[in-house]
Design an enzyme around this catalytic site. Structure first.
Site, PDB file in Angstrom:
ATOM      1  CG  ASP A  81      -2.009   1.033   1.170  1.00 21.22           C
ATOM      2  OD1 ASP A  81      -2.543   1.402   2.242  1.00 21.22           O
ATOM      3  OD2 ASP A  81      -2.318   1.495   0.060  1.00 21.22           O
ATOM      4  CE  LYS A 120      -0.968   3.706  -3.886  1.00 22.87           C
ATOM      5  NZ  LYS A 120      -0.914   2.874  -2.650  1.00 22.87           N
ATOM      6  CD  GLU A 129      -8.413   4.783   0.290  1.00 23.26           C
ATOM      7  OE1 GLU A 129      -8.708   3.749  -0.311  1.00 23.26           O
ATOM      8  OE2 GLU A 129      -7.279   5.268   0.273  1.00 23.26           O
ATOM      9  CG  ASP A 184      -5.410  -0.099  -1.004  1.00 20.97           C
ATOM     10  OD1 ASP A 184      -5.248   0.971  -0.405  1.00 20.97           O
ATOM     11  OD2 ASP A 184      -6.506  -0.456  -1.479  1.00 20.97           O
ATOM     12  CG  ASN A 185      -4.583   2.319  -3.329  1.00 21.22           C
ATOM     13  OD1 ASN A 185      -3.706   2.216  -2.472  1.00 21.22           O
ATOM     14  ND2 ASN A 185      -5.766   2.835  -3.065  1.00 21.22           N
TER      15      ASN A 185
HETATM   16  N1  LIG Z   1       9.289   3.066  -1.271  1.00 25.49           N
HETATM   17  C1  LIG Z   1       8.566   3.338  -0.147  1.00 25.49           C
HETATM   18  N2  LIG Z   1       8.896   2.662   0.979  1.00 25.49           N
HETATM   19  C2  LIG Z   1       8.184   2.884   2.095  1.00 25.49           C
HETATM   20  C3  LIG Z   1       7.133   3.787   2.061  1.00 25.49           C
HETATM   21  N3  LIG Z   1       6.283   4.237   2.997  1.00 25.49           N
HETATM   22  C4  LIG Z   1       5.488   5.139   2.428  1.00 25.49           C
HETATM   23  N4  LIG Z   1       5.858   5.322   1.162  1.00 25.49           N
HETATM   24  C5  LIG Z   1       5.314   6.293   0.261  1.00 25.49           C
HETATM   25  C6  LIG Z   1       3.857   5.969   0.066  1.00 25.49           C
HETATM   26  C7  LIG Z   1       2.996   7.202   0.153  1.00 25.49           C
HETATM   27  C8  LIG Z   1       1.528   6.859   0.276  1.00 25.49           C
HETATM   28  C9  LIG Z   1       1.106   5.713  -0.665  1.00 25.49           C
HETATM   29  N5  LIG Z   1      -0.358   5.603  -0.832  1.00 25.49           N
HETATM   30  C10 LIG Z   1      -0.969   6.331  -1.760  1.00 25.49           C
HETATM   31  O1  LIG Z   1      -0.346   7.076  -2.481  1.00 25.49           O
HETATM   32  C11 LIG Z   1      -2.467   6.241  -1.872  1.00 25.49           C
HETATM   33  C12 LIG Z   1      -3.138   7.231  -2.592  1.00 25.49           C
HETATM   34  C13 LIG Z   1      -4.536   7.191  -2.697  1.00 25.49           C
HETATM   35  C14 LIG Z   1      -5.251   8.259  -3.451  1.00 25.49           C
HETATM   36  C15 LIG Z   1      -4.830   9.584  -3.374  1.00 25.49           C
HETATM   37  C16 LIG Z   1      -5.505  10.573  -4.074  1.00 25.49           C
HETATM   38  C17 LIG Z   1      -6.608  10.239  -4.854  1.00 25.49           C
HETATM   39  F1  LIG Z   1      -7.275  11.197  -5.521  1.00 25.49           F
HETATM   40  C18 LIG Z   1      -7.036   8.930  -4.957  1.00 25.49           C
HETATM   41  C19 LIG Z   1      -6.357   7.924  -4.245  1.00 25.49           C
HETATM   42  C20 LIG Z   1      -5.264   6.162  -2.086  1.00 25.49           C
HETATM   43  C21 LIG Z   1      -4.591   5.176  -1.388  1.00 25.49           C
HETATM   44  O2  LIG Z   1      -5.256   4.135  -0.801  1.00 25.49           O
HETATM   45  C22 LIG Z   1      -3.201   5.193  -1.294  1.00 25.49           C
HETATM   46  O3  LIG Z   1      -2.587   4.165  -0.617  1.00 25.49           O
HETATM   47  C23 LIG Z   1       6.872   4.463   0.874  1.00 25.49           C
HETATM   48  N6  LIG Z   1       7.567   4.232  -0.237  1.00 25.49           N
HETATM   49 MG   LIG Z   2      -3.975   2.572  -0.306  1.00 20.67          MG
END
Ligand SMILES: Nc1ncc2ncn(CCCCCNC(=O)c3cc(-c4ccc(F)cc4)cc(O)c3O)c2n1
Ligand SMILES: [Mg+2]
Length: 214
Positions: A141, A144, A199, A169-170
């Site tokens: 999660d 992406k 969500e 997820d997603n």
């Molecule tokens: N490499 C590494 N290692 C470790 C890490 N820990 C964190 N990160 C960085 C991850 C930052 C958050 C990731 N999640 C999402 O971006 C996310 C976005 C939406 C979404 C947003 C706007 C919309 F309009 C529609 C949908 C919905 C979701 O359910 C999502 O999970 C890492 N990276």
């Molecule tokens: Mg997510």
């Protein structure tokens, strides 16, 4: 300075949930996200699918990529039997700081190990850091465009075994096209899509469950 959204989410947990009661922490976050501010937790609808997969797998070793505020961490850890460990990786120190407090408020700190850093750097260290041989369950999660490189890294580090379950997820919104194409066409995976919604919205999204075949 103004508080951040994760800090406001944490305050909602501290004001509405019961200390040591994971379900009340989950409900407080869902209420906050539905009625105050949307946040990118897996949410209640996809969260129920996550719960059913975790209960089916009964993992002894589990990994979560992308902790954020700890919502899915609490959902997973509350279902794990004693003696099992959920390792969760979070890149953003501010998110990690909030997640630690949410996990502790739920009383699940002894079942969770939150590691700050990038998945690409930390995955190769899982064996030396935790003595983990293989993961029974991985919840994906985080960024992406890191889904595909990171499962290939898990394969290369031999952290998957015949029957390891990946739940992503997603896969529709924001979407992970390269990952989906890979797990759905690779002879090393058996993949299944669980249709749901982004969500707290009516937008389509879903979870992809993939079994590693070795
Ligand atoms: N490499 C590494 N290692 C470790 C890490 N820990 C964190 N990160 C960085 C991850 C930052 C958050 C990731 N999640 C999402 O971006 C996310 C976005 C939406 C979404 C947003 C706007 C919309 F309009 C529609 C949908 C919905 C979701 O359910 C999502 O999970 C890492 N990276
Ligand atoms: Mg997510």
């Amino acid at each position: 300075t103004r508080s951040t959204r994760p800090q406001r989410l944490l305050r909602a947990v501290q004001q509405k949930a019961i200390k040591g009661d994971p379900q009340s922490v989950i409900s407080a976050i869902d209420y906050f996200c539905r009625h105050s501010e949307w946040a990118m937790n897996v949410g209640d609808e996809k969260g129920s699918i996550l719960d059913s997969v975790v209960c089916e797998v009964c993992p002894t070793t589990a990994l979560e990529l992308g902790t954020y505020c700890g919502y899915s961490t609490v959902r997973i850890a509350r279902l794990l039997p004693p003696g099992t460990k959920l390792i969760t990786l979070e890149f953003n120190p501010a998110f990690a700081a909030v997640a630690r407090q949410v996990i502790e408020y739920a009383g699940l700190q002894n079942k969770v190990c939150l590691v700050e850093g990038a998945s690409g750097d930390l995955i190769p260290k899982m064996c030396q850091m935790f003595g983990i041989k293989t993961f029974d369950f991985v919840f994906i999660d985080h960024w992406k465009d890191r889904y595909l490189p990171d499962i290939k890294l898990l394969e290369e580090c031999q952290l998957l075994r015949k029957g390891s379950i990946l739940l992503a997820d997603n896969v529709i919104c924001p979407g992970t096209p390269e990952y989906l194409e890979y797990v759905r066409n690779s002879p090393h995976y058996e993949s299944k899509y669980f249709k749901s919604h982004l969500e707290y919205t009516k937008v389509e999204d879903g979870l992809e469950k993939s079994v590693f075949l070795g």
